[in-house]
Design a protein around this motif. Structure first.
Motif, PDB file in Angstrom:
ATOM      1  N   ARG A 149       0.815  -1.220   0.000  1.00 50.37           N
ATOM      2  CA  ARG A 149       0.000   0.000   0.000  1.00 50.37           C
ATOM      3  C   ARG A 149       0.849   1.271   0.000  1.00 50.37           C
ATOM      4  O   ARG A 149       0.320   2.372   0.123  1.00 50.37           O
ATOM      5  CB  ARG A 149      -0.958  -0.029   1.197  1.00 50.37           C
ATOM      6  N   LEU A 150       2.165   1.096  -0.115  1.00 47.59           N
ATOM      7  CA  LEU A 150       3.094   2.224  -0.219  1.00 47.59           C
ATOM      8  C   LEU A 150       3.719   2.225  -1.603  1.00 47.59           C
ATOM      9  O   LEU A 150       3.651   1.238  -2.346  1.00 47.59           O
ATOM     10  CB  LEU A 150       4.186   2.126   0.847  1.00 47.59           C
ATOM     11  N   VAL A 166       6.139   8.697   4.407  1.00 47.64           N
ATOM     12  CA  VAL A 166       4.845   8.466   3.745  1.00 47.64           C
ATOM     13  C   VAL A 166       4.003   9.738   3.665  1.00 47.64           C
ATOM     14  O   VAL A 166       2.808   9.671   3.346  1.00 47.64           O
ATOM     15  CB  VAL A 166       4.052   7.354   4.476  1.00 47.64           C
ATOM     16  N   GLN A 167       4.619  10.883   3.885  1.00 48.05           N
ATOM     17  CA  GLN A 167       3.871  12.142   3.929  1.00 48.05           C
ATOM     18  C   GLN A 167       3.089  12.403   2.643  1.00 48.05           C
ATOM     19  O   GLN A 167       1.992  12.975   2.660  1.00 48.05           O
ATOM     20  CB  GLN A 167       4.841  13.301   4.216  1.00 48.05           C
ATOM     21  N   ALA A 168       3.630  11.946   1.504  1.00 45.77           N
ATOM     22  CA  ALA A 168       2.972  12.198   0.215  1.00 45.77           C
ATOM     23  C   ALA A 168       1.639  11.467   0.079  1.00 45.77           C
ATOM     24  O   ALA A 168       0.853  11.765  -0.824  1.00 45.77           O
ATOM     25  CB  ALA A 168       3.898  11.785  -0.929  1.00 45.77           C
ATOM     26  N   LEU A 169       1.359  10.511   0.980  1.00 42.52           N
ATOM     27  CA  LEU A 169       0.076   9.814   0.936  1.00 42.52           C
ATOM     28  C   LEU A 169      -1.063  10.675   1.493  1.00 42.52           C
ATOM     29  O   LEU A 169      -2.233  10.308   1.366  1.00 42.52           O
ATOM     30  CB  LEU A 169       0.146   8.505   1.737  1.00 42.52           C
ATOM     31  N   THR A 211      -8.213   3.486   3.520  1.00 47.15           N
ATOM     32  CA  THR A 211      -7.472   2.229   3.532  1.00 47.15           C
ATOM     33  C   THR A 211      -6.341   2.290   4.552  1.00 47.15           C
ATOM     34  O   THR A 211      -5.432   3.121   4.430  1.00 47.15           O
ATOM     35  CB  THR A 211      -6.883   1.914   2.144  1.00 47.15           C
ATOM     36  N   PRO A 212      -6.332   1.424   5.567  1.00 48.10           N
ATOM     37  CA  PRO A 212      -5.252   1.457   6.553  1.00 48.10           C
ATOM     38  C   PRO A 212      -3.969   0.865   5.974  1.00 48.10           C
ATOM     39  O   PRO A 212      -4.015  -0.105   5.214  1.00 48.10           O
ATOM     40  CB  PRO A 212      -5.794   0.590   7.693  1.00 48.10           C
ATOM     41  N   PHE A 213      -2.839   1.462   6.315  1.00 45.48           N
ATOM     42  CA  PHE A 213      -1.563   0.918   5.832  1.00 45.48           C
ATOM     43  C   PHE A 213      -0.530   0.774   6.938  1.00 45.48           C
ATOM     44  O   PHE A 213       0.522   0.193   6.732  1.00 45.48           O
ATOM     45  CB  PHE A 213      -0.990   1.769   4.693  1.00 45.48           C
ATOM     46  N   SER A 214      -0.815   1.280   8.133  1.00 50.35           N
ATOM     47  CA  SER A 214       0.165   1.200   9.213  1.00 50.35           C
ATOM     48  C   SER A 214      -0.544   1.176  10.559  1.00 50.35           C
ATOM     49  O   SER A 214      -1.534   1.894  10.766  1.00 50.35           O
ATOM     50  CB  SER A 214       1.120   2.396   9.156  1.00 50.35           C
ATOM     51  N   LEU A 215      -0.029   0.341  11.457  1.00 43.51           N
ATOM     52  CA  LEU A 215      -0.440   0.355  12.858  1.00 43.51           C
ATOM     53  C   LEU A 215       0.786   0.686  13.687  1.00 43.51           C
ATOM     54  O   LEU A 215       1.830   0.027  13.550  1.00 43.51           O
ATOM     55  CB  LEU A 215      -0.999  -0.993  13.290  1.00 43.51           C
ATOM     56  N   VAL A 216       0.687   1.713  14.517  1.00 37.98           N
ATOM     57  CA  VAL A 216       1.828   2.129  15.336  1.00 37.98           C
ATOM     58  C   VAL A 216       1.461   2.059  16.810  1.00 37.98           C
ATOM     59  O   VAL A 216       0.326   2.346  17.203  1.00 37.98           O
ATOM     60  CB  VAL A 216       2.308   3.556  14.980  1.00 37.98           C
TER      61      VAL A 216
END
Length: 205
Positions: A107-108, A127-130, A184-189
């Protein structure tokens, strides 16, 4: 850059410390990028040289496979690759946050994945551009300098600050999902914020 001094164990210092931890908590909850929020905290409290930015320090040699809970939060099945990254977010000499990050490489963009795999760039910057949004799952105060019911009794601590205030290593924890504009989720922190957020002279008074 101020010299980090022990906070005195006085009633007013306890109130001030709690107010600052809660201020950071509110800032994190109201902004999408923890990295940029810590940039501002670093600058506002002069934790490093002027213009210093928060940088990520990779913790290598660790791996935490994505659990069923992580995959559910990311909405991926057991066959979808999920990458793991552990970092410390540092402002000058001060480690402000220690974070576990599970993300979905598919997803990146290729450039984002390359930066995350080969450099110490902070995830939020990579990932700022997302144009992502941050959805907090939990925000937990791990330390309170004031006991429950403090407002109805005498505040703890010697009145003249003869001993330093004991602050644990971790003071605040956030769990959050990062998602693209379409949801759409792409990261869990999972981010643990450290006592170093208070590494500046206590307010006078």
């Amino acid at each position: 850059m101020p010299v980090a001094l022990p906070w005195p164990d006085t009633p007013i210092a306890r109130v001030e410390a709690l107010a600052l931890v809660q201020t950071l908590n509110a800032d994190l909850l109201s902004h999408d990028s923890a990295t940029l929020t810590l940039d501002r905290w670093c600058a506002d409290h002069r934790l490093a040289d002027p213009g210093a930015k928060v940088v990520a320090e990779r913790v290598r040699g660790q791996d935490k496979p994505a659990t069923a809970e992580v995959r559910a939060a990311l909405r991926v099945d057991a066959a979808t690759p999920v990458a793991y990254r552990s970092v410390r977010l540092r402002c000058g000499d001060h480690v402000l946050s220690e974070a576990d990050n599970w993300y979905v490489p598919a997803r990146l963009t290729p450039d984002m994945n390359r930066a995350l795999e080969t450099s110490d760039v902070a995830f939020g910057r990579a990932v700022q551009a997302l144009h992502f949004s941050r959805h907090t799952l939990a925000a937990t105060l791990l330390w309170s300098p004031l006991p429950a019911g403090w407002e109805m009794s005498r505040l703890p601590g010697p009145p003249h600050g003869t001993t330093p205030l004991a602050i644990p290593h971790h003071v605040l924890e956030h769990r959050a999902v990062l998602a693209t504009p379409d949801g759409t989720p792409f990261s869990l922190v999972v981010e643990d914020y450290t006592a170093a957020i208070l590494d500046f002279p206590p307010p006078a008074g």
